[in-house]
Design a protein around this motif. Sequence first.
Motif, PDB file in Angstrom:
ATOM      1  N   ALA A 177     -30.452  43.684   1.005  1.00  0.00           N
ATOM      2  CA  ALA A 177     -29.416  44.715   0.978  1.00  0.00           C
ATOM      3  C   ALA A 177     -28.536  44.661   2.214  1.00  0.00           C
ATOM      4  O   ALA A 177     -27.618  45.465   2.359  1.00  0.00           O
ATOM      5  CB  ALA A 177     -30.064  46.099   0.859  1.00  0.00           C
ATOM      6  N   GLY A 178     -28.810  43.710   3.113  1.00  0.00           N
ATOM      7  CA  GLY A 178     -28.018  43.612   4.333  1.00  0.00           C
ATOM      8  C   GLY A 178     -26.574  43.216   4.082  1.00  0.00           C
ATOM      9  O   GLY A 178     -25.709  43.455   4.917  1.00  0.00           O
ATOM     10  N   TYR A 179     -26.337  42.615   2.917  1.00  0.00           N
ATOM     11  CA  TYR A 179     -24.969  42.281   2.518  1.00  0.00           C
ATOM     12  C   TYR A 179     -24.351  43.536   1.891  1.00  0.00           C
ATOM     13  O   TYR A 179     -24.151  43.627   0.688  1.00  0.00           O
ATOM     14  CB  TYR A 179     -24.989  41.116   1.527  1.00  0.00           C
ATOM     15  N   LEU A 180     -24.102  44.536   2.757  1.00  0.00           N
ATOM     16  CA  LEU A 180     -23.499  45.773   2.261  1.00  0.00           C
ATOM     17  C   LEU A 180     -22.140  45.459   1.655  1.00  0.00           C
ATOM     18  O   LEU A 180     -21.348  44.727   2.267  1.00  0.00           O
ATOM     19  CB  LEU A 180     -23.312  46.794   3.384  1.00  0.00           C
ATOM     20  N   PRO A 181     -21.861  45.974   0.476  1.00  0.00           N
ATOM     21  CA  PRO A 181     -20.539  45.708  -0.103  1.00  0.00           C
ATOM     22  C   PRO A 181     -19.441  46.366   0.725  1.00  0.00           C
ATOM     23  O   PRO A 181     -19.664  47.394   1.382  1.00  0.00           O
ATOM     24  CB  PRO A 181     -20.635  46.323  -1.500  1.00  0.00           C
ATOM     25  N   ILE A 182     -18.279  45.765   0.716  1.00  0.00           N
ATOM     26  CA  ILE A 182     -17.128  46.401   1.359  1.00  0.00           C
ATOM     27  C   ILE A 182     -16.827  47.688   0.585  1.00  0.00           C
ATOM     28  O   ILE A 182     -16.735  47.670  -0.642  1.00  0.00           O
ATOM     29  CB  ILE A 182     -15.901  45.466   1.325  1.00  0.00           C
ATOM     30  N   PRO A 183     -16.704  48.833   1.265  1.00  0.00           N
ATOM     31  CA  PRO A 183     -16.392  50.077   0.556  1.00  0.00           C
ATOM     32  C   PRO A 183     -15.202  49.890  -0.374  1.00  0.00           C
ATOM     33  O   PRO A 183     -14.212  49.229  -0.022  1.00  0.00           O
ATOM     34  CB  PRO A 183     -16.085  51.056   1.696  1.00  0.00           C
ATOM     35  N   LEU A 184     -15.311  50.457  -1.573  1.00  0.00           N
ATOM     36  CA  LEU A 184     -14.351  50.181  -2.628  1.00  0.00           C
ATOM     37  C   LEU A 184     -12.910  50.443  -2.194  1.00  0.00           C
ATOM     38  O   LEU A 184     -12.011  49.648  -2.484  1.00  0.00           O
ATOM     39  CB  LEU A 184     -14.691  51.017  -3.870  1.00  0.00           C
ATOM     40  N   LYS A 185     -12.703  51.534  -1.476  1.00  0.00           N
ATOM     41  CA  LYS A 185     -11.312  51.840  -1.121  1.00  0.00           C
ATOM     42  C   LYS A 185     -10.744  50.812  -0.143  1.00  0.00           C
ATOM     43  O   LYS A 185      -9.547  50.537  -0.143  1.00  0.00           O
ATOM     44  CB  LYS A 185     -11.194  53.262  -0.565  1.00  0.00           C
ATOM     45  N   LEU A 186     -11.630  50.182   0.679  1.00  0.00           N
ATOM     46  CA  LEU A 186     -11.165  49.133   1.584  1.00  0.00           C
ATOM     47  C   LEU A 186     -11.001  47.811   0.845  1.00  0.00           C
ATOM     48  O   LEU A 186     -10.071  47.049   1.123  1.00  0.00           O
ATOM     49  CB  LEU A 186     -12.137  48.976   2.751  1.00  0.00           C
ATOM     50  N   ALA A 187     -11.923  47.531  -0.098  1.00  0.00           N
ATOM     51  CA  ALA A 187     -11.799  46.303  -0.890  1.00  0.00           C
ATOM     52  C   ALA A 187     -10.479  46.277  -1.639  1.00  0.00           C
ATOM     53  O   ALA A 187      -9.821  45.231  -1.743  1.00  0.00           O
ATOM     54  CB  ALA A 187     -12.970  46.197  -1.865  1.00  0.00           C
ATOM     55  N   ARG A 188     -10.055  47.438  -2.136  1.00  0.00           N
ATOM     56  CA  ARG A 188      -8.792  47.514  -2.872  1.00  0.00           C
ATOM     57  C   ARG A 188      -7.584  47.372  -1.959  1.00  0.00           C
ATOM     58  O   ARG A 188      -6.482  47.087  -2.424  1.00  0.00           O
ATOM     59  CB  ARG A 188      -8.740  48.821  -3.657  1.00  0.00           C
ATOM     60  N   GLN A 189      -7.812  47.551  -0.648  1.00  0.00           N
ATOM     61  CA  GLN A 189      -6.738  47.324   0.326  1.00  0.00           C
ATOM     62  C   GLN A 189      -6.705  45.875   0.813  1.00  0.00           C
ATOM     63  O   GLN A 189      -5.868  45.513   1.629  1.00  0.00           O
ATOM     64  CB  GLN A 189      -6.941  48.257   1.532  1.00  0.00           C
ATOM     65  N   GLY A 190      -7.640  45.058   0.296  1.00  0.00           N
ATOM     66  CA  GLY A 190      -7.669  43.647   0.667  1.00  0.00           C
ATOM     67  C   GLY A 190      -8.635  43.292   1.777  1.00  0.00           C
ATOM     68  O   GLY A 190      -8.672  42.140   2.222  1.00  0.00           O
ATOM     69  N   VAL A 191      -9.471  44.260   2.224  1.00  0.00           N
ATOM     70  CA  VAL A 191     -10.463  43.970   3.271  1.00  0.00           C
ATOM     71  C   VAL A 191     -11.575  43.111   2.668  1.00  0.00           C
ATOM     72  O   VAL A 191     -12.186  43.486   1.670  1.00  0.00           O
ATOM     73  CB  VAL A 191     -11.045  45.276   3.856  1.00  0.00           C
ATOM     74  N   LYS A 192     -11.860  41.952   3.298  1.00  0.00           N
ATOM     75  CA  LYS A 192     -12.851  41.027   2.762  1.00  0.00           C
ATOM     76  C   LYS A 192     -14.102  40.917   3.625  1.00  0.00           C
ATOM     77  O   LYS A 192     -15.122  40.392   3.187  1.00  0.00           O
ATOM     78  CB  LYS A 192     -12.224  39.639   2.573  1.00  0.00           C
ATOM     79  N   ASP A 193     -14.036  41.388   4.863  1.00  0.00           N
ATOM     80  CA  ASP A 193     -15.218  41.319   5.727  1.00  0.00           C
ATOM     81  C   ASP A 193     -15.177  42.460   6.726  1.00  0.00           C
ATOM     82  O   ASP A 193     -14.105  42.930   7.111  1.00  0.00           O
ATOM     83  CB  ASP A 193     -15.276  39.969   6.454  1.00  0.00           C
ATOM     84  N   MET A 194     -16.361  42.925   7.085  1.00  0.00           N
ATOM     85  CA  MET A 194     -16.548  43.924   8.126  1.00  0.00           C
ATOM     86  C   MET A 194     -17.842  43.590   8.846  1.00  0.00           C
ATOM     87  O   MET A 194     -18.709  42.892   8.296  1.00  0.00           O
ATOM     88  CB  MET A 194     -16.660  45.340   7.528  1.00  0.00           C
ATOM     89  N   VAL A 195     -18.020  44.102  10.049  1.00  0.00           N
ATOM     90  CA  VAL A 195     -19.307  43.978  10.721  1.00  0.00           C
ATOM     91  C   VAL A 195     -20.285  44.915  10.039  1.00  0.00           C
ATOM     92  O   VAL A 195     -20.007  46.108   9.851  1.00  0.00           O
ATOM     93  CB  VAL A 195     -19.194  44.309  12.219  1.00  0.00           C
ATOM     94  N   ARG A 196     -21.427  44.359   9.660  1.00  0.00           N
ATOM     95  CA  ARG A 196     -22.474  45.130   8.994  1.00  0.00           C
ATOM     96  C   ARG A 196     -23.805  44.831   9.679  1.00  0.00           C
ATOM     97  O   ARG A 196     -24.090  43.659   9.965  1.00  0.00           O
ATOM     98  CB  ARG A 196     -22.539  44.761   7.506  1.00  0.00           C
ATOM     99  N   ILE A 197     -24.597  45.851   9.956  1.00  0.00           N
ATOM    100  CA  ILE A 197     -25.878  45.646  10.630  1.00  0.00           C
ATOM    101  C   ILE A 197     -26.964  46.414   9.892  1.00  0.00           C
ATOM    102  O   ILE A 197     -26.716  47.475   9.314  1.00  0.00           O
ATOM    103  CB  ILE A 197     -25.825  46.062  12.118  1.00  0.00           C
ATOM    104  N   SER A 198     -28.191  45.836   9.913  1.00  0.00           N
ATOM    105  CA  SER A 198     -29.294  46.504   9.211  1.00  0.00           C
ATOM    106  C   SER A 198     -30.616  45.879   9.612  1.00  0.00           C
ATOM    107  O   SER A 198     -30.670  44.812  10.248  1.00  0.00           O
ATOM    108  CB  SER A 198     -29.122  46.379   7.692  1.00  0.00           C
ATOM    109  N   ASP A 199     -31.710  46.531   9.179  1.00  0.00           N
ATOM    110  CA  ASP A 199     -33.052  45.957   9.309  1.00  0.00           C
ATOM    111  C   ASP A 199     -33.475  45.280   8.007  1.00  0.00           C
ATOM    112  O   ASP A 199     -34.641  44.954   7.816  1.00  0.00           O
ATOM    113  CB  ASP A 199     -34.074  47.005   9.743  1.00  0.00           C
ATOM    114  N   ALA A 200     -32.506  45.043   7.118  1.00  0.00           N
ATOM    115  CA  ALA A 200     -32.760  44.375   5.842  1.00  0.00           C
ATOM    116  C   ALA A 200     -32.562  42.872   5.981  1.00  0.00           C
ATOM    117  O   ALA A 200     -32.309  42.346   7.073  1.00  0.00           O
ATOM    118  CB  ALA A 200     -31.829  44.935   4.769  1.00  0.00           C
ATOM    119  N   ARG A 201     -32.670  42.175   4.834  1.00  0.00           N
ATOM    120  CA  ARG A 201     -32.366  40.745   4.750  1.00  0.00           C
ATOM    121  C   ARG A 201     -31.049  40.550   4.008  1.00  0.00           C
ATOM    122  O   ARG A 201     -30.442  41.503   3.528  1.00  0.00           O
ATOM    123  CB  ARG A 201     -33.477  40.000   3.998  1.00  0.00           C
ATOM    124  N   MET A 202     -30.639  39.310   3.896  1.00  0.00           N
ATOM    125  CA  MET A 202     -29.428  38.956   3.164  1.00  0.00           C
ATOM    126  C   MET A 202     -29.683  37.640   2.444  1.00  0.00           C
ATOM    127  O   MET A 202     -30.369  36.755   2.967  1.00  0.00           O
ATOM    128  CB  MET A 202     -28.255  38.799   4.129  1.00  0.00           C
TER     129      MET A 202
END
Length: 570
Positions: free
Chosen positions: A452-477
């Motif tokens: 789940a470490g590959y958090l999706p880009i929030p929908l409203k940002l994805a629709r603005q063309g955002v393709k990557d953000m810094v994401r951190i977690s104790d999960a895997r990817m």
Amino acid sequence: MNDTRERGLRKGLTSYGDAGFSLFLRKAFIKASGYSEDALDRPIVGVTNTFSDYNPCHGNVPDLIESVKRGVMLAGGLPMVFPTISIGESFAHPTSMFLRNLMAMDTEEMIRAQPMDAVVLIGGCDKTLPAQVMAAASTNLPAIVVPTGPMVVGHHKGEVLGACTDCRRLWGQHRAGAIDVAEIELISGRLAPSVGTCMVMGTASTMACLIEALGLALPMSATAPATHADRRRIAEASGKRAAEMAMYDAPKPGELITQASVRNAMIVLQAIGGSTNALIHLTAIAGRAGVKIDLEAFDQLGRETPVLLNLKPSGTHYMEHFHHAGGMPALMRELAGLLDLRAPSVFGGCIGDAIARAETVTGQDVIRNFASPLKREGAMAVLYGNLAPRGAVIKQSAASPNLMRHTGRAVVFDSVEDMVARIDLPDLDVHAEDVLVLRNAGPKGAPGMPEAGYLPIPLKLARQGVKDMVRISDARMSGTAFGTIVLHITPESAAGGPLAIVETGDRILVDVEARRIEVLIDDAEMQSRLAARKGLPNRKIALRGYAKLFEDCVLQADQGCDFNFLLREG
């Protein structure tokens, strides 16, 4: 000196208080399957059967079993096929990682319980290969690995597709509204066009490469496509070699999984743009053999070892192209100056022998050299700081260069369920420069440390063309994923790690070059928040069955997420 070892059917007799009767009874019942005395007097090679209708990655296992059996018999051995647990990544609830240790225990105990002089381990999907090798390391019976192999590539509108890097990319476009429902359904039938594992450098491909680098599989085993004749020929040759190992009782996993071979595997992991999951699995495998992985040493190898393999998600090609470019022997030839070439291999020589026979393919762009690497540094970096006292990992080869040093406002999700519920809300207070934080998704917290470490880009940002953000977690990817994502923060939130006290609005620094990850609050505030959190319930605790065993015994990511009672002291 006479060889007095028990072999074949005489090994590990069932206890009835009379050894002669035990052997007599064993023979009487196995003869019901039509075996002759000649067959039953041969060395026995166990062959794992991990076929399952739930696991298309293992769809070619029946064919591979037949090829292995043929090889065993050609060398004078008796093949005996036995079933074990099979874990299909996308079908395992809550996550395949939750079941990896169970499969390792199942495989180990079936190897111990049944008479065999050597074992062929057939596996592929992400957690099956590490589980099998963990089991082999614990039993220390001569073992050889036959990966199921990668699937062939797919095609859509003139574009080459690969599961699951392109799965994520195209799904992101669908989420953003660029691909409609009808087309995404069409794509879903083209992303995985054959049986086999993901054809990019995901976890399955990474583990196959590391197992070959460790010397536990024959040369070219990692890359031959699942549907190609090469794959069946490798299976036959592996069966033949297993019969020889059964006769000589060597080499054993303990002779192959050493400080030198593990270091070789770490170098390969950095050079292939490998999956972050593989670091956890390699740590667990090494731990079963009494070898400890030093994360700081792994990070230093990453500074010295460039990414040489031009494969998705770090590059552009696919596993079948890697195979046709010479496979692992050709890649390791480029790394020869860094590797210990004397490390032994299951094929009877050493890694240097495999490299010496590597094919040279002119004009290919899959395997680069040090003069023209894909990336200047290795696949992964290990970060430390007040958020990760025991380390965190980022796959820098698949991250956005402009985000490798970034300070942003934390937007915190308390669990996977919380993230799913809020990530697409139109009123979510989030901006492209923020840092998405997911906690309680580690080994204990989820449980099972989901991808789940590959958090999706929030929908409203994805629709603005955002393709990557810094994401951190104790999960895997997933190893197939791309993005600027910090994972495996250790200790995890559920184990009292400092990730648990991060609040939305805190400023977080990620500096990959400096290997730092920090929440920008002072020590007094950090200690105050940690003290306030002590004793507060934050999750449901398992009370029975395997889930309770997992809860009570699973170790953190820096120790391979193995069970504490299964490690071997070095």
